[in-house]
Design a protein around this motif. Structure first.
Motif, mmCIF file in Angstrom:
data_model
loop_
_atom_site.group_PDB
_atom_site.id
_atom_site.type_symbol
_atom_site.label_atom_id
_atom_site.label_comp_id
_atom_site.label_asym_id
_atom_site.label_seq_id
_atom_site.Cartn_x
_atom_site.Cartn_y
_atom_site.Cartn_z
ATOM 1 N N SER A 144 -18.780 3.504 -14.108
ATOM 2 C CA SER A 144 -17.836 2.321 -14.210
ATOM 3 C C SER A 144 -17.494 2.234 -15.738
ATOM 4 O O SER A 144 -18.305 2.407 -16.546
ATOM 5 N N ASN A 164 -22.034 2.515 -10.477
ATOM 6 C CA ASN A 164 -21.954 1.683 -11.525
ATOM 7 C C ASN A 164 -22.044 2.634 -13.010
ATOM 8 O O ASN A 164 -21.769 2.186 -13.985
ATOM 9 N N ARG A 207 -26.597 3.267 -18.189
ATOM 10 C CA ARG A 207 -25.228 2.177 -18.380
ATOM 11 C C ARG A 207 -24.072 2.802 -18.373
ATOM 12 O O ARG A 207 -23.214 2.295 -17.549
ATOM 13 N N HIS A 208 -23.807 4.104 -18.926
ATOM 14 C CA HIS A 208 -22.297 4.542 -18.818
ATOM 15 C C HIS A 208 -22.373 5.931 -18.888
ATOM 16 O O HIS A 208 -23.273 6.580 -19.649
ATOM 17 N N SER A 243 -31.853 -0.097 -21.359
ATOM 18 C CA SER A 243 -31.401 -1.473 -21.033
ATOM 19 C C SER A 243 -31.096 -2.197 -22.112
ATOM 20 O O SER A 243 -30.435 -3.344 -22.172
ATOM 21 N N SER A 290 -29.296 -1.465 -6.557
ATOM 22 C CA SER A 290 -28.306 -0.868 -7.513
ATOM 23 C C SER A 290 -27.341 -0.104 -6.854
ATOM 24 O O SER A 290 -27.474 0.504 -5.637
ATOM 25 N N ASP A 335 -16.906 -1.061 -16.759
ATOM 26 C CA ASP A 335 -17.429 -2.375 -16.906
ATOM 27 C C ASP A 335 -18.602 -2.547 -17.455
ATOM 28 O O ASP A 335 -19.227 -1.391 -17.836
ATOM 29 N N GLU A 336 -19.330 -3.742 -17.201
ATOM 30 C CA GLU A 336 -20.724 -3.830 -17.944
ATOM 31 C C GLU A 336 -21.767 -3.562 -16.806
ATOM 32 O O GLU A 336 -23.113 -3.792 -17.086
ATOM 33 N N ASN A 337 -21.510 -2.974 -15.771
ATOM 34 C CA ASN A 337 -22.338 -2.830 -14.676
ATOM 35 C C ASN A 337 -23.212 -1.615 -14.889
ATOM 36 O O ASN A 337 -22.764 -0.827 -15.936
ATOM 37 N N PHE A 338 -24.450 -1.554 -14.493
ATOM 38 C CA PHE A 338 -25.190 -0.374 -14.780
ATOM 39 C C PHE A 338 -25.945 0.280 -13.473
ATOM 40 O O PHE A 338 -26.035 -0.401 -12.600
#
Length: 418
Positions: free
Chosen positions: A304, A301, A411-412, A340, A297, A306-309
């Motif tokens: 970020s 992220n 996630r974000h 998640s 990991s 984008d869809e990364n976490f």
């Protein structure tokens, strides 16, 4: 704006009552636990509590109030709890629980518990239905107004200021310091109340010298409407129509419970509503964490777009993930999303988000943090509405406030800047 068709007469009655605004002399509230302080304090924090059908949150509220507070904060406050339910079995159980859990604060004269016998309560006289309320709820809110009045009446002489909170809220760590700072700035400014929450009657602060007037007002109109509505009318009578509110809120309901209406609801601060302002900015920043990073990991992220976490194996209380902006900016909104999926797995259940400011040019941290808000179901989405929004933010910190039993997905962390 009307309290009822006879508002003019009520106003004249209230004006005449103000001429003798000493605390009620015939109310016999009795001390069940503790003793008032020998010297006047800065702030009395008042809580009125009754039995609830689901469960009692009073002990949780007291824990969130006392446990994170520093000794220097505690020496300036007294917590006054009004156990306002006549059931002797419930009273005995609550007295036992409070006595065992909060013994050090009782011994330090920082916690006092009182009860007011039913003979002091005013009877309901032909209650008129308003707001489509049921007779049972009219009786509940009428008694609650008297509960609050008796609590405030007892609190009049023990401190310079009085803060009302409800028995189902979580207090933000450091809230005493934040309130004390604001009180210092507002010491010589005119106001009736300062508001540190938008939730019901929670977070409303008075000068104690003004309490007798409001106590009389509550007892004059106790069966007309709920206490927070009465407060609005009280401010109107005193020509103080615009609330003086401070953000972020220092108090949040636990599990969506509101003791203002005696039931569960989805009521939360409107600041928490989904109201994104276009697409997040996420300016250039570095990320620092004390969380245990899972294999493979990448902590960046979490920031970020984008869809990364980011995934962590465990989360201990006090651990953090901190975004440090390369160039401090005026942050106007913050969104933190954990978990998640929508089933609630891997969410951070107990956490808060703080804004950091730097006056000493630290490289990877800030020297001054203020609470922005608590995570609710693993999410925070909040505008920065206070005067602090005019300052440039250097750090945004996600802080774990209780151990997480399993891994956490971040996630974000999204920021909007001006």
């Amino acid at each position: 704006m009307q309290i009822n068709p006879g508002r003019t007469n009520h106003l004249e009655t209230f004006k005449s009552m103000q001429k003798n605004s000493e605390p009620l002399k015939n109310v016999n509230s009795r001390i069940l636990i503790g003793a008032p302080p020998t010297k006047k304090k800065l702030l009395t924090i008042g809580i009125s509590s009754v039995q609830h059908p689901q469960r009692s949150y009073l002990l949780d509220t007291l824990q969130s109030l006392f446990f994170p507070s520093s000794p220097s904060e505690l020496k300036h406050i007294i917590v006054l709890v009004h156990l306002a339910d006549p059931d002797p079995k419930w009273l005995d159980q609550m007295v036992s629980n409070i006595s065992s859990l909060f013994k050090p604060y009782i011994q330090a004269r920082q916690l006092v518990v009182i009860n007011t016998p039913l003979k002091n309560y005013l009877p309901l006289k032909d209650p008129k239905k308003k707001f489509n309320d049921t007779p049972a709820y009219i009786a509940f809110r009428s008694k609650q107004n008297m509960d609050y009045a008796f609590l405030m009446n007892f609190a009049t002489n023990h401190s310079d200021y009085f803060l009302m909170i409800e028995d189902g809220v979580k207090c933000a760590p450091g809230f005493v310091t934040q309130i004390a700072t604001i009180l210092s700035a507002w010491e010589y400014k005119p106001y009736v109340t300062l508001e540190f929450s938008e939730l019901g009657f929670t977070g409303k602060l008075f000068r104690t010298r003004d309490l007798p007037r409001f106590v009389h007002f509550l007892l004059l109109f106790y069966q007309q409407m709920p206490c927070d509505y009465l407060l609005s009318h009280f401010l109107d009578l005193l020509m103080k129509k615009k609330p003086i509110q401070f953000f972020p809120s220092l108090f949040q309901y636990m599990d969506n419970y509101s003791s203002s209406d005696g039931k569960f609801s989805s009521l939360n601060n409107k600041e928490l509503e989904e109201n994104d302002i276009d697409y997040p900015s996420n300016p250039a920043a570095s990320i620092y964490t004390s969380l245990q990073v899972a294999n493979g990991s990448v902590v960046m992220n979490a920031y970020s777009l984008d869809e990364n976490f980011f995934y962590t194996k465990e989360a201990k209380a006090g651990s953090h993930l901190t975004v440090v902006l390369n160039i401090p900016a005026k942050v106007i909104q913050v969104q933190v999303l954990t978990g998640s999926d929508q089933k609630g797995e891997n969410q951070l259940k107990e956490g808060q988000v703080e804004l950091g400011y730097d006056t000493s040019n630290r490289y990877n941290d800030c020297d001054d943090y203020i609470l922005l808000g608590f995570l609710v179901n693993g999410v925070l989405n909040k505008q920065v509405l206070s005067e602090e929004s005019g300052k440039k933010v250097k750090c945004v910190r996600l802080l774990v406030t209780a151990p997480a039993p399993s891994g956490i997905v971040v996630r974000h962390i999204n920021l909007w800047i001006k």
